[in-house]
Design a protein around this motif. Structure first.
Motif, PDB file in Angstrom:
ATOM      1  N   TYR A 335      70.190 -29.904  28.745  1.00  0.00           N
ATOM      2  CA  TYR A 335      71.299 -30.499  29.701  1.00  0.00           C
ATOM      3  C   TYR A 335      70.845 -31.801  30.279  1.00  0.00           C
ATOM      4  CZ  TYR A 335      67.668 -27.914  32.524  1.00  0.00           C
ATOM      5  OH  TYR A 335      66.570 -27.444  33.038  1.00  0.00           O
ATOM      6  N   ILE A 336      69.629 -32.107  29.960  1.00  0.00           N
ATOM      7  CA  ILE A 336      69.379 -33.521  30.449  1.00  0.00           C
ATOM      8  C   ILE A 336      69.908 -34.664  29.273  1.00  0.00           C
ATOM      9  CG2 ILE A 336      67.456 -35.354  30.976  1.00  0.00           C
ATOM     10  CD1 ILE A 336      66.922 -32.979  32.664  1.00  0.00           C
ATOM     11  N   LYS A 337      70.328 -35.692  30.145  1.00  0.00           N
ATOM     12  CA  LYS A 337      71.146 -36.595  29.191  1.00  0.00           C
ATOM     13  C   LYS A 337      69.952 -37.724  28.707  1.00  0.00           C
ATOM     14  CE  LYS A 337      75.193 -39.913  29.952  1.00  0.00           C
ATOM     15  NZ  LYS A 337      74.603 -41.176  29.747  1.00  0.00           N
ATOM     16  N   ASP A 338      70.500 -37.943  27.440  1.00  0.00           N
ATOM     17  CA  ASP A 338      69.545 -39.141  27.048  1.00  0.00           C
ATOM     18  C   ASP A 338      69.852 -40.646  27.605  1.00  0.00           C
ATOM     19  OD1 ASP A 338      68.527 -37.226  25.345  1.00  0.00           O
ATOM     20  OD2 ASP A 338      70.008 -37.565  24.044  1.00  0.00           O
ATOM     21  N   HIS A 339      69.210 -41.408  27.523  1.00  0.00           N
ATOM     22  CA  HIS A 339      69.697 -42.857  27.787  1.00  0.00           C
ATOM     23  C   HIS A 339      70.749 -43.481  26.842  1.00  0.00           C
ATOM     24  CE1 HIS A 339      66.981 -44.127  31.033  1.00  0.00           C
ATOM     25  NE2 HIS A 339      66.121 -43.609  30.386  1.00  0.00           N
ATOM     26  N   ASP A 340      71.967 -44.189  27.381  1.00  0.00           N
ATOM     27  CA  ASP A 340      73.111 -44.475  26.658  1.00  0.00           C
ATOM     28  C   ASP A 340      72.548 -45.170  25.425  1.00  0.00           C
ATOM     29  OD1 ASP A 340      74.844 -42.977  28.027  1.00  0.00           O
ATOM     30  OD2 ASP A 340      75.222 -44.690  29.491  1.00  0.00           O
ATOM     31  N   ASP A 341      71.528 -46.267  25.516  1.00  0.00           N
ATOM     32  CA  ASP A 341      71.117 -47.176  24.418  1.00  0.00           C
ATOM     33  C   ASP A 341      70.060 -46.505  23.662  1.00  0.00           C
ATOM     34  OD1 ASP A 341      68.997 -46.925  26.468  1.00  0.00           O
ATOM     35  OD2 ASP A 341      69.344 -49.380  26.798  1.00  0.00           O
ATOM     36  N   ASP A 342      69.379 -45.403  23.953  1.00  0.00           N
ATOM     37  CA  ASP A 342      68.460 -44.942  23.130  1.00  0.00           C
ATOM     38  C   ASP A 342      68.488 -43.455  23.300  1.00  0.00           C
ATOM     39  OD1 ASP A 342      66.056 -44.151  21.923  1.00  0.00           O
ATOM     40  OD2 ASP A 342      65.015 -45.665  22.867  1.00  0.00           O
ATOM     41  N   SER A 343      68.857 -42.823  22.079  1.00  0.00           N
ATOM     42  CA  SER A 343      69.154 -41.160  22.130  1.00  0.00           C
ATOM     43  C   SER A 343      67.939 -40.616  21.931  1.00  0.00           C
ATOM     44  CB  SER A 343      70.064 -40.815  21.000  1.00  0.00           C
ATOM     45  OG  SER A 343      69.342 -41.115  19.827  1.00  0.00           O
ATOM     46  N   GLY A 374      73.892 -30.175  22.014  1.00  0.00           N
ATOM     47  CA  GLY A 374      72.233 -29.985  22.751  1.00  0.00           C
ATOM     48  C   GLY A 374      71.871 -28.421  22.653  1.00  0.00           C
ATOM     49  N   PHE A 375      73.013 -27.559  22.923  1.00  0.00           N
ATOM     50  CA  PHE A 375      72.753 -26.176  22.805  1.00  0.00           C
ATOM     51  C   PHE A 375      72.196 -25.872  21.420  1.00  0.00           C
ATOM     52  CE2 PHE A 375      75.382 -25.371  26.715  1.00  0.00           C
ATOM     53  CZ  PHE A 375      74.489 -24.235  27.304  1.00  0.00           C
ATOM     54  N   GLU A 376      72.990 -26.345  20.621  1.00  0.00           N
ATOM     55  CA  GLU A 376      72.451 -25.976  19.018  1.00  0.00           C
ATOM     56  C   GLU A 376      71.190 -26.616  18.748  1.00  0.00           C
ATOM     57  OE1 GLU A 376      76.370 -27.373  17.528  1.00  0.00           O
ATOM     58  OE2 GLU A 376      77.425 -25.545  18.022  1.00  0.00           O
ATOM     59  N   GLN A 377      71.213 -27.809  19.019  1.00  0.00           N
ATOM     60  CA  GLN A 377      69.485 -28.400  18.842  1.00  0.00           C
ATOM     61  C   GLN A 377      68.717 -27.689  19.304  1.00  0.00           C
ATOM     62  OE1 GLN A 377      69.980 -32.435  19.989  1.00  0.00           O
ATOM     63  NE2 GLN A 377      71.267 -32.880  18.298  1.00  0.00           N
ATOM     64  N   GLN A 378      68.828 -26.988  20.599  1.00  0.00           N
ATOM     65  CA  GLN A 378      67.820 -26.096  21.156  1.00  0.00           C
ATOM     66  C   GLN A 378      67.654 -24.641  20.658  1.00  0.00           C
ATOM     67  OE1 GLN A 378      67.069 -28.024  24.571  1.00  0.00           O
ATOM     68  NE2 GLN A 378      65.793 -26.288  25.623  1.00  0.00           N
ATOM     69  N   GLY A 379      68.574 -24.428  19.620  1.00  0.00           N
ATOM     70  CA  GLY A 379      68.557 -23.281  19.159  1.00  0.00           C
ATOM     71  C   GLY A 379      69.103 -22.043  20.077  1.00  0.00           C
ATOM     72  N   LEU A 380      69.978 -22.677  21.012  1.00  0.00           N
ATOM     73  CA  LEU A 380      70.986 -21.512  21.832  1.00  0.00           C
ATOM     74  C   LEU A 380      72.279 -21.449  21.351  1.00  0.00           C
ATOM     75  CD1 LEU A 380      69.650 -22.821  25.260  1.00  0.00           C
ATOM     76  CD2 LEU A 380      69.018 -20.666  24.219  1.00  0.00           C
ATOM     77  N   ASP A 381      72.867 -20.309  21.376  1.00  0.00           N
ATOM     78  CA  ASP A 381      74.107 -20.007  20.904  1.00  0.00           C
ATOM     79  C   ASP A 381      75.193 -20.401  22.232  1.00  0.00           C
ATOM     80  OD1 ASP A 381      76.655 -18.880  20.223  1.00  0.00           O
ATOM     81  OD2 ASP A 381      75.868 -16.785  20.219  1.00  0.00           O
TER      82      ASP A 381
END
Ligand code: ATP
Ligand code: MG
Length: 434
Positions: A335-343, A374-381
């Motif tokens: 749920y934390i946002k990445d920097h816009d210019d660097d993911s 983000g949910f999917e990347q973290q392995g959450l449904d």
């Protein structure tokens, strides 16, 4: 008790009724003193054996320590008494006798071990120093609330029984909810975001969080108090400003309201209100500084989380509160946002005390499709979190916030060795009662 006077308010010339616990009895032969203690302090009760009613003297001097008594009499000045005054009793009533065998003696100079103290917390809390810790805890929470109101925040309360945890995983305590599996919430994270996305905009919550962490350390509890903030139209730097303001407000209040007591009680020898802005150190710089201390066996590399020894090495190097910013995205939650210019780089931050982490926060991902990814990347449904994600489809503003551990705040302010000192009835691996 209507006619009762607190011991601290008893002035020479008054006729008072005081009530409290028998702290100590000193019998010097012809004269004897009983020290009565209440929440405001202590007062001396004087017994002149030859001049006073025999039964009254006997009742007063035979009473066991920690019994509750009620005494009426005149207050006189007595420079040799602990508080400069004493009461000559006209009547004395034993309201609640104490068993002479105490599991813990509150007037003892030598400390009982922590476990005995926690098993007998009522008696432990009768010690001035322990009482003061919890008076300060109350004061810190009041100061924090006042400071949040200055930031235009609304206090909220979110559910502690939930269908899914914030981040899932093994840290959840399962419970049975009308035959279905439910959990004790590990953080108000998702709920506070849902409220920040409403017109309420800026919210705070002070409430319990439950973590089924296995480890037993001096800074982890299984039930802790989290001080949470979430603000719409805020970014991570705004959230850091708020976190810094809240921590400083807590220190300032303790200084103002308890400064003298801290010195008298030898509590918090190193107490100092933090001065100046908390430095904001990037994760990358943090790694370099930790490696340069030479305190660790192995050099840290990009992507490593900071171990306790790493945090301690950096804490010593910096020497005061500081932020660690710009963490690798992969070690911060979805749920934390990445920097816009660097993911690869997240807006997540931690606020550190030299001894330990106090706060984690960041700007949140408010774009629906990115959140689902983000949910999917973290392995959450994501389907399990539909109550949360769907609200991101209906106008979710950018927002940011943090969680601050209430007990860790108190622990670091007062220099307590163990987090359990900052909780009345701690919950840990060994302790489920009292
Ligand atoms: P740590 O790495 O120190 O265990 P964390 O990163 O797991 O903490 P967060 O999920 O970031 O903790 O929670 C935010 C804050 O809540 C922490 O910085 C800390 O002050 C407090 N906190 C979290 N877990 C606990 C716990 N088990 N006991 C006491 N306080 C806690
Ligand atoms: Mg954290």
């Amino acid at each position: 008790m209507q006619d009762r006077t607190y011991t601290a308010d008893a002035e020479p010339g008054d006729h008072v009724t005081v009530a409290g616990w028998v702290h100590e009895i000193r019998d010097l032969g012809g004269i004897a003193f009983l020290i009565l203690r209440d929440s405001s302090g202590k007062i001396q009760i004087k017994f002149e054996k030859d001049e006073m009613d025999e039964e009254l003297v006997e009742t007063g001097l035979d009473v066991s320590r920690e019994s509750v008594i009620k005494v009426s009499g005149d207050v006189e000045e007595e420079p040799r008494a602990p508080t400069g005054v004493e009461v000559t009793p006209e009547s004395l009533e034993v309201v609640a006798p104490a068993d002479p065998e105490l599991p813990l003696d509150p007037s003892e100079k030598v400390d009982a071990d922590l476990s005995t103290r926690l098993d007998n917390r009522t008696l432990d809390l009768r010690k001035e120093e322990v009482q003061t810790v919890f008076e300060i805890r109350s004061d810190v929470l009041r100061a924090v609330r006042d400071q949040f109101r200055d930031y235009d925040c609304t206090e909220i309360n979110t559910p502690k029984i939930v269908a899914t945890g914030t981040e899932g995983g093994t840290e959840l305590f399962p419970i049975t909810y009308f035959g279905e599996e439910a959990f004790m919430n590990q953080s108000p994270q998702l709920f506070k975001q849902l409220v920040a996305g409403s017109n309420v905009e800026r919210v705070f919550e002070i409430g319990p969080i439950f973590r089924a962490e296995e480890h037993n350390t001096p800074r982890h509890l299984n039930e802790a108090t989290s001080i949470d903030f979430e603000g719409a139209f805020c970014d991570h730097t705004d959230a850091m400003d708020v976190a810094e303001g809240i921590v400083k407000a807590a220190y300032e209040s303790v200084q103002e309201n308890f400064g003298d007591q801290l010195e008298e009680l030898d509590l918090a020898e190193d107490f100092a209100v933090p001065e100046g802005d908390f430095p904001r150190i990037s994760y990358e710089e943090a790694l370099e500084r930790i490696n340069a201390t030479g305190e660790l066996d192995e050099q840290l590399v990009w992507g490593d989380d900071l171990s306790t020894p790493a945090e301690e090495a950096l804490g010593q190097d910096v020497g005061g509160h500081y932020f660690i910013t710009d963490w690798p995205s992969e070690i911060k939650p979805f749920y934390i946002k990445d920097h816009d210019d660097d993911s690869e780089l997240s807006t997540g931050f931690d606020l550190m005390h030299p001894r330990m982490e106090l706060v984690s926060g960041g700007q949140r991902e408010h774009r629906h499709e990115k959140l689902i990814e983000g949910f999917e990347q973290q392995g959450l449904d994501p389907d399990q979190f539909e109550y949360y994600t769907k609200m991101f489809k209906y106008g979710m503003p950018p927002h940011a916030g943090f969680g601050l551990g209430g007990e860790r705040l108190l622990m670091t302010i007062l220099g307590l060795d163990n987090i359990r000192e900052a909780v009345l009835f701690p919950r840990d691996r060994q302790r489920l009662s009292p």
